[in-house]
Scaffold this active site. Structure first.
Site, short mmCIF file in Angstrom:
data_model
loop_
_atom_site.label_atom_id
_atom_site.label_comp_id
_atom_site.label_asym_id
_atom_site.label_seq_id
_atom_site.Cartn_x
_atom_site.Cartn_y
_atom_site.Cartn_z
N SER A 13 0.83 -1.14 0.05
CA SER A 13 0.19 -0.13 0.07
C SER A 13 0.83 1.33 -0.15
O SER A 13 1.80 1.57 0.92
CB SER A 13 -0.89 0.08 1.20
OG SER A 13 -1.26 1.35 1.50
N HIS A 38 -0.73 -1.20 -4.58
CA HIS A 38 -2.11 -0.94 -3.76
C HIS A 38 -2.29 0.57 -3.78
O HIS A 38 -1.42 1.03 -3.07
CB HIS A 38 -2.12 -1.71 -2.49
CG HIS A 38 -3.68 -1.62 -2.21
ND1 HIS A 38 -4.80 -2.19 -2.37
CD2 HIS A 38 -4.00 -0.72 -0.79
CE1 HIS A 38 -5.88 -1.65 -1.56
NE2 HIS A 38 -5.35 -1.01 -0.72
N ASP A 40 -4.45 3.63 -2.26
CA ASP A 40 -5.58 3.99 -1.41
C ASP A 40 -6.13 5.23 -1.65
O ASP A 40 -5.38 6.40 -1.60
CB ASP A 40 -5.31 3.72 -0.13
CG ASP A 40 -4.76 2.42 0.32
OD1 ASP A 40 -5.96 1.67 0.27
OD2 ASP A 40 -3.74 2.06 0.72
N MET A 42 -8.76 8.08 -0.62
CA MET A 42 -9.78 8.50 0.44
C MET A 42 -10.24 10.18 0.24
O MET A 42 -9.26 10.91 -0.12
CB MET A 42 -8.87 8.33 1.74
CG MET A 42 -8.33 7.07 1.94
SD MET A 42 -7.23 7.12 3.73
CE MET A 42 -6.63 5.26 3.71
N HIS A 72 -8.09 1.18 -4.44
CA HIS A 72 -8.86 0.78 -3.52
C HIS A 72 -9.63 2.08 -3.22
O HIS A 72 -9.22 3.02 -2.51
CB HIS A 72 -8.24 0.46 -2.37
CG HIS A 72 -8.92 0.28 -1.13
ND1 HIS A 72 -8.48 -0.17 0.09
CD2 HIS A 72 -10.60 0.25 -0.78
CE1 HIS A 72 -9.52 -0.13 1.24
NE2 HIS A 72 -10.72 0.04 0.32
N MET A 74 -11.80 4.44 -1.45
CA MET A 74 -12.75 4.88 -0.20
C MET A 74 -13.30 6.31 -0.44
O MET A 74 -12.91 7.17 0.49
CB MET A 74 -11.88 4.70 1.12
CG MET A 74 -11.22 3.18 1.40
SD MET A 74 -9.89 3.11 2.35
CE MET A 74 -8.52 3.18 1.20
N MET A 143 -11.33 -6.01 4.42
CA MET A 143 -10.68 -5.16 5.26
C MET A 143 -10.35 -5.91 6.52
O MET A 143 -11.17 -5.99 7.15
CB MET A 143 -11.14 -3.72 5.63
CG MET A 143 -11.57 -2.82 4.33
SD MET A 143 -9.79 -2.23 3.62
CE MET A 143 -9.25 -1.40 4.80
N ASP A 181 -6.53 -6.60 3.64
CA ASP A 181 -6.05 -5.39 3.71
C ASP A 181 -6.01 -4.70 4.98
O ASP A 181 -7.33 -4.49 5.44
CB ASP A 181 -6.79 -4.29 2.83
CG ASP A 181 -6.11 -2.97 2.78
OD1 ASP A 181 -5.00 -2.62 3.21
OD2 ASP A 181 -6.69 -2.10 1.68
N GLY A 182 -4.94 -4.54 5.78
CA GLY A 182 -4.96 -3.95 7.02
C GLY A 182 -4.23 -4.68 8.15
O GLY A 182 -4.72 -5.84 8.35
O1 5SP Z 1 -7.01 0.64 2.83
C1 5SP Z 1 -6.31 0.79 3.62
C2 5SP Z 1 -6.45 1.59 5.01
O2 5SP Z 1 -7.83 2.20 4.83
C3 5SP Z 1 -4.91 0.07 3.74
O3 5SP Z 1 -4.56 -0.04 2.40
C4 5SP Z 1 -3.77 0.40 4.51
O4 5SP Z 1 -3.14 1.58 3.67
C5 5SP Z 1 -2.97 -0.57 4.75
O5 5SP Z 1 -1.75 -0.22 5.57
P1 5SP Z 1 -1.19 -1.05 6.67
O6 5SP Z 1 -2.41 -1.49 7.64
O7 5SP Z 1 -0.67 -2.19 6.14
O8 5SP Z 1 -0.18 -0.26 7.34
FE FE2 Z 2 -6.42 -0.30 1.04
#
Ligand code: 5SP
Ligand code: FE2
Length: 227
Positions: A13, A38, A40, A42, A72, A74, A143, A181-182
């Site tokens: 990410s 990846h 992100d 937002m 991704h 959001m 997630m 993811d996360g």
């Molecule tokens: O979509 C998201 C957060 O909303 C992710 O893609 C995070 O960016 C992942 O980061 P880590 O938890 O791996 O630090």
């Molecule tokens: Fe993400």
């Protein structure tokens, strides 16, 4: 597009990358063995943070990034951004079903733009959103944190949800990637894979270390151990 031959895909990410040197940092993580970028997005509305949009995706393509870019979203609403991301070079576009008024239409819009399409499930979002759209989904993203920030801790209940999603994929008979993811790190990636995940987003675990290759190699070793 995604490499279907490869069993496991690692998708750093770039939320945790160095934005001041983004092209170089993405090159570096790909050279270290990552498979997918990846990305992100937002909007400070659907999630409480504001990041990057189609111009940055296009800038990465213009810089020479050839790897699949996994966008991704959001954001709410989603539809107007889809043609812009497709034009900017996105390979996969995923969105949260709560952020679309018409999920089937949004999935079709992504596919009509020539991208692979996916739905993203927050920790408390039911997989029942998949019930009538399995034929249009190329990726299911679970997630394992609440969306909005990198660096959060993996929510362990995700493992059970991954098993449920994997069963849905098997029942569909389709070739669908199961992305998580996360909070993915060297010490939990194998558990996520055992539960059914085959595409792993990791931001802080990779970018917060000086040697990206050693982290990615360790992640692959963990994945090898369960083959
Ligand atoms: O979509 C998201 C957060 O909303 C992710 O893609 C995070 O960016 C992942 O980061 P880590 O938890 O791996 O630090
Ligand atoms: Fe993400």
């Amino acid at each position: 597009m995604l490499n279907c031959e490869q069993k496991y895909l690692i998708a750093p990410s770039i939320l945790s990358a160095d934005f001041a040197r983004l092209g170089e940092d993405v090159d570096k993580v790909l050279a270290a063995g990552a498979d997918v970028v990846h990305f992100d997005v937002m909007d400070n509305h659907y999630v409480p943070n504001l990041t990057i949009g189609p111009m940055v995706c296009k800038a990465l393509r213009d810089y020479g990034i050839k790897a699949p870019i996994d966008v991704h979203l959001m954001v709410k609403p989603v539809d107007s951004l889809i043609p812009q991301f497709a034009e900017a070079g996105a390979s996969i576009i995923t969105f949260h079903p709560e952020a679309s008024e018409h999920i089937d239409r949004t999935l079709q819009l992504i596919k009509d733009q020539g991208c692979q399409a996916g739905l993203v499930f927050n920790p408390a979002t039911s997989l029942s959103y998949l019930d009538h759209v399995m034929d249009k989904v190329d990726v299911i993203l679970l997630m394992s944190v609440n969306p909005g920030f990198g660096g959060q801790s993996f929510i362990p209940q995700t493992l059970e949800k991954l098993r449920e999603a994997k069963q849905r994929i098997i029942d569909s008979g389709r070739d669908i990637r199961l992305e998580v993811d996360g909070g993915i790190k060297v010490d939990n990636i194998a558990a996520a894979a055992e539960a059914g995940a085959d595409m792993f987003v990791a931001g802080s675990a990779i970018f917060n270390q000086p040697n990206y290759k050693s982290v990615i190699d360790e992640m692959r070793q963990q994945l090898e151990s369960i083959k």
